[in-house]
Write a protein that holds these residues in place. Structure first.
Motif, PDB file in Angstrom:
ATOM      1  N   GLN A  14      -6.597  -8.237   0.568  1.00 39.78           N
ATOM      2  CA  GLN A  14      -5.520  -9.082  -0.230  1.00 39.78           C
ATOM      3  C   GLN A  14      -4.296  -9.575   0.198  1.00 39.78           C
ATOM      4  N   HIS A  15      -4.128  -8.441   1.413  1.00 37.42           N
ATOM      5  CA  HIS A  15      -2.498  -9.489   2.341  1.00 37.42           C
ATOM      6  C   HIS A  15      -3.093  -9.944   3.707  1.00 37.42           C
ATOM      7  N   PRO A  16      -3.532 -10.486   3.075  1.00 37.65           N
ATOM      8  CA  PRO A  16      -3.841 -11.131   5.031  1.00 37.65           C
ATOM      9  C   PRO A  16      -2.677 -10.398   6.319  1.00 37.65           C
ATOM     10  N   HIS A  17      -1.638 -11.022   6.272  1.00 36.29           N
ATOM     11  CA  HIS A  17      -0.889 -10.610   7.050  1.00 36.29           C
ATOM     12  C   HIS A  17      -0.887  -9.002   7.871  1.00 36.29           C
ATOM     13  N   ILE A  18      -1.162  -8.150   6.675  1.00 32.89           N
ATOM     14  CA  ILE A  18      -1.017  -6.862   6.903  1.00 32.89           C
ATOM     15  C   ILE A  18      -2.113  -6.693   7.900  1.00 32.89           C
ATOM     16  N   ALA A  19      -3.171  -6.911   6.756  1.00 31.41           N
ATOM     17  CA  ALA A  19      -3.919  -6.500   7.605  1.00 31.41           C
ATOM     18  C   ALA A  19      -4.296  -6.815   9.260  1.00 31.41           C
ATOM     19  N   GLN A  20      -3.790  -7.739   9.363  1.00 30.52           N
ATOM     20  CA  GLN A  20      -4.033  -8.887  10.261  1.00 30.52           C
ATOM     21  C   GLN A  20      -3.143  -8.131  11.818  1.00 30.52           C
ATOM     22  N   LEU A  21      -2.106  -7.117  11.189  1.00 31.14           N
ATOM     23  CA  LEU A  21      -1.412  -6.380  12.215  1.00 31.14           C
ATOM     24  C   LEU A  21      -1.842  -5.277  12.513  1.00 31.14           C
ATOM     25  N   LEU A  22      -3.134  -4.615  11.041  1.00 35.72           N
ATOM     26  CA  LEU A  22      -3.492  -3.637  11.794  1.00 35.72           C
ATOM     27  C   LEU A  22      -5.115  -3.245  12.270  1.00 35.72           C
ATOM     28  N   HIS A  23      -5.854  -5.388  11.782  1.00 39.07           N
ATOM     29  CA  HIS A  23      -6.748  -4.840  12.985  1.00 39.07           C
ATOM     30  C   HIS A  23      -7.005  -5.468  13.508  1.00 39.07           C
ATOM     31  N   THR A  24      -5.694  -6.548  14.571  1.00 35.52           N
ATOM     32  CA  THR A  24      -6.278  -7.451  15.427  1.00 35.52           C
ATOM     33  C   THR A  24      -5.406  -6.845  16.544  1.00 35.52           C
ATOM     34  N   PRO A  25      -6.387  -6.516  17.717  1.00 34.34           N
ATOM     35  CA  PRO A  25      -5.225  -6.091  19.058  1.00 34.34           C
ATOM     36  C   PRO A  25      -4.340  -6.557  19.462  1.00 34.34           C
ATOM     37  N   ALA A  71       4.263  -1.373   7.785  1.00 30.76           N
ATOM     38  CA  ALA A  71       4.601  -1.122   6.512  1.00 30.76           C
ATOM     39  C   ALA A  71       5.672  -1.754   6.264  1.00 30.76           C
ATOM     40  N   ASP A  72       6.704  -2.151   6.926  1.00 32.74           N
ATOM     41  CA  ASP A  72       7.433  -2.658   6.479  1.00 32.74           C
ATOM     42  C   ASP A  72       7.593  -4.173   5.146  1.00 32.74           C
ATOM     43  N   LEU A  73       5.999  -5.113   6.051  1.00 31.87           N
ATOM     44  CA  LEU A  73       5.627  -6.206   4.862  1.00 31.87           C
ATOM     45  C   LEU A  73       5.338  -5.780   3.278  1.00 31.87           C
ATOM     46  N   ALA A  74       4.544  -4.372   3.614  1.00 29.58           N
ATOM     47  CA  ALA A  74       4.464  -3.671   2.233  1.00 29.58           C
ATOM     48  C   ALA A  74       5.371  -3.227   1.398  1.00 29.58           C
ATOM     49  N   HIS A  75       6.493  -2.715   2.156  1.00 31.62           N
ATOM     50  CA  HIS A  75       7.715  -2.519   0.973  1.00 31.62           C
ATOM     51  C   HIS A  75       7.996  -3.472   1.279  1.00 31.62           C
ATOM     52  N   ARG A  76       8.654  -4.963   1.823  1.00 29.34           N
ATOM     53  CA  ARG A  76       8.947  -5.819   1.297  1.00 29.34           C
ATOM     54  C   ARG A  76       7.918  -6.843  -0.365  1.00 29.34           C
ATOM     55  N   GLN A 128       1.031  -5.008  20.939  1.00 28.15           N
ATOM     56  CA  GLN A 128       2.562  -4.690  20.918  1.00 28.15           C
ATOM     57  C   GLN A 128       0.833  -3.130  20.933  1.00 28.15           C
ATOM     58  N   LEU A 129       2.084  -2.168  20.154  1.00 20.01           N
ATOM     59  CA  LEU A 129       0.855  -0.847  20.455  1.00 20.01           C
ATOM     60  C   LEU A 129       0.844  -0.509  18.725  1.00 20.01           C
ATOM     61  N   PRO A 130      -0.252   0.503  18.739  1.00 18.04           N
ATOM     62  CA  PRO A 130      -0.569   0.834  17.564  1.00 18.04           C
ATOM     63  C   PRO A 130       0.407   0.875  16.670  1.00 18.04           C
ATOM     64  N   GLY A 131       1.193   1.658  16.985  1.00 18.10           N
ATOM     65  CA  GLY A 131       2.486   2.481  16.454  1.00 18.10           C
ATOM     66  C   GLY A 131       3.457   1.565  15.836  1.00 18.10           C
ATOM     67  N   GLU A 132       3.372   0.178  16.810  1.00 19.17           N
ATOM     68  CA  GLU A 132       4.499  -0.546  16.401  1.00 19.17           C
ATOM     69  C   GLU A 132       4.541  -1.665  15.810  1.00 19.17           C
ATOM     70  N   ARG A 133       2.480  -1.888  15.746  1.00 21.50           N
ATOM     71  CA  ARG A 133       1.745  -2.446  14.664  1.00 21.50           C
ATOM     72  C   ARG A 133       1.824  -2.383  13.085  1.00 21.50           C
ATOM     73  N   VAL A 134       2.161  -0.663  13.129  1.00 21.33           N
ATOM     74  CA  VAL A 134       1.595   0.106  11.963  1.00 21.33           C
ATOM     75  C   VAL A 134       2.612  -0.425  10.871  1.00 21.33           C
ATOM     76  N   ALA A 189       0.102   6.258   5.802  1.00 22.63           N
ATOM     77  CA  ALA A 189       0.003   6.510   4.210  1.00 22.63           C
ATOM     78  C   ALA A 189       1.424   5.408   3.868  1.00 22.63           C
ATOM     79  N   ASN A 190       2.897   5.669   4.338  1.00 25.64           N
ATOM     80  CA  ASN A 190       2.670   4.301   3.641  1.00 25.64           C
ATOM     81  C   ASN A 190       2.688   3.047   3.338  1.00 25.64           C
ATOM     82  N   VAL A 191       1.985   2.790   3.728  1.00 28.26           N
ATOM     83  CA  VAL A 191       1.332   1.079   3.613  1.00 28.26           C
ATOM     84  C   VAL A 191       0.729   0.970   2.368  1.00 28.26           C
ATOM     85  N   MET A 192      -0.571   2.030   2.481  1.00 24.66           N
ATOM     86  CA  MET A 192      -0.839   2.080   1.172  1.00 24.66           C
ATOM     87  C   MET A 192      -0.419   3.057  -0.292  1.00 24.66           C
TER      88      MET A 192
END
Length: 288
Positions: free
Chosen positions: A251-262, A275-280, A265-271, A238-241
């Motif tokens: 529009q944010h391929p680095h964020i999309a890659q973190l979320l969608h590419t296995p 969120a940190d990238l989205a905040h920056r 890293q665990l899913p919790g670590e990737r999200v 939710a923070n990301v969005m």
């Protein structure tokens, strides 16, 4: 729709005794707070016997209400949207009502596993009394609870002059169990709503939780599709969005890659990293 402080009509205030069942975990000092509102208030702690004796300080409280203008009831009414209490009516004395409610503190799942029930939670009470099992009423004639999502009050009436004896432990049927599972999901979305209002007050669309509900459900659905299951993972998503504030993941391929590419890293670590990238991006104008 905002929850109305107008209760259902024709409640039996003049014919029966009214009680509030209040969740003692909501306020750490609930008994003292009630005494401040009305020094003569009559309360019964449901956790006054084994196995709950050590938890008496956070016990659900059964509170006698002489009339709807009473200070404790008006306090509850103003806070009812938080769903931490249930209004009950009975022709029986407080002791009988308390003894009946204690039978429902610990129940069994359909497979026989024991669980502790938050009976004073309005959504839990709605799931139970709305199931139609008349044994749940016991000495109660009527149960009324607030629904902050739909913005109205639920009222459930006993249909029998004398309800069947409630044997213990009470075992949920599959339909009741599914209803309580939906209560858990509903509570998770309400906590998500509180989180977004606290940290992103400009993000949620809608003035009431009911208006924001479709957005909350969409966030949960999207997070679940990404394999995000825990509350913290849902909050991070939710923070990301919220930080992206309307721009799409494409529009944010680095964020999309973190979320969608296995990855390893665990899913919790990737999200969390997403969120940190989205905040920056939101605070520094970075284009990821």
């Amino acid at each position: 729709m905002k929850l109305s402080t107008c209760l259902p009509e024709d409640l039996p205030w003049n014919e029966q005794q009214a009680f509030l069942l209040l969740d003692g975990t909501t306020f750490s000092d609930l008994p003292q707070r009630l005494k401040t509102l009305n020094p003569a208030v009559s309360t019964v702690a449901l956790y006054d016997s084994a196995p709950f004796t050590s938890l008496r300080d956070i016990s659900p409280l059964l509170v006698g209400i002489p009339h709807p203008d009473e200070a404790v009831f008006q306090f509850y009414l103003q806070q009812a949207h938080e769903e931490w209490g249930v209004l009950l009516f009975s022709t029986s004395p407080v002791h009988d009502v308390a003894q009946h409610l204690r039978k429902l503190l610990t129940i069994e799942l359909p497979e026989g596993l024991p669980v502790v029930l938050r009976l004073a939670d309005a959504a839990v009470a709605q799931a139970l009394f709305g199931s139609g099992d008349q044994r749940l009423f016991g000495p109660l004639s009527c149960a009324v609870m607030a629904d902050s999502v739909d913005g109205h009050w639920h009222r459930h009436q006993s249909r029998l002059t004398e309800c069947p004896e409630l044997s213990t432990p009470y075992r949920l049927n599959p339909e009741q169990n599914a209803a309580l599972d939906r209560v858990d999901r509903r509570r998770a979305l309400l906590e998500l709503d509180t989180h977004l209002l606290s940290f992103f007050p400009q993000y949620p669309v809608g003035k009431t939780v009911g208006e924001r509900w479709p957005m909350l459900e969409q966030l949960e659905s999207e997070a679940s599709a990404l394999g995000l299951c825990s509350q913290s993972e849902l909050f991070y998503y939710a923070n990301v969005m919220a930080w992206l504030n309307g721009s799409t993941l494409e529009q944010h391929p680095h964020i999309a890659q973190l979320l969608h590419t296995p990855s390893l890293q665990l899913p919790g670590e990737r999200v969390a990293l997403a969120a940190d990238l989205a905040h920056r991006w939101a605070t520094e104008g970075e284009r990821s």
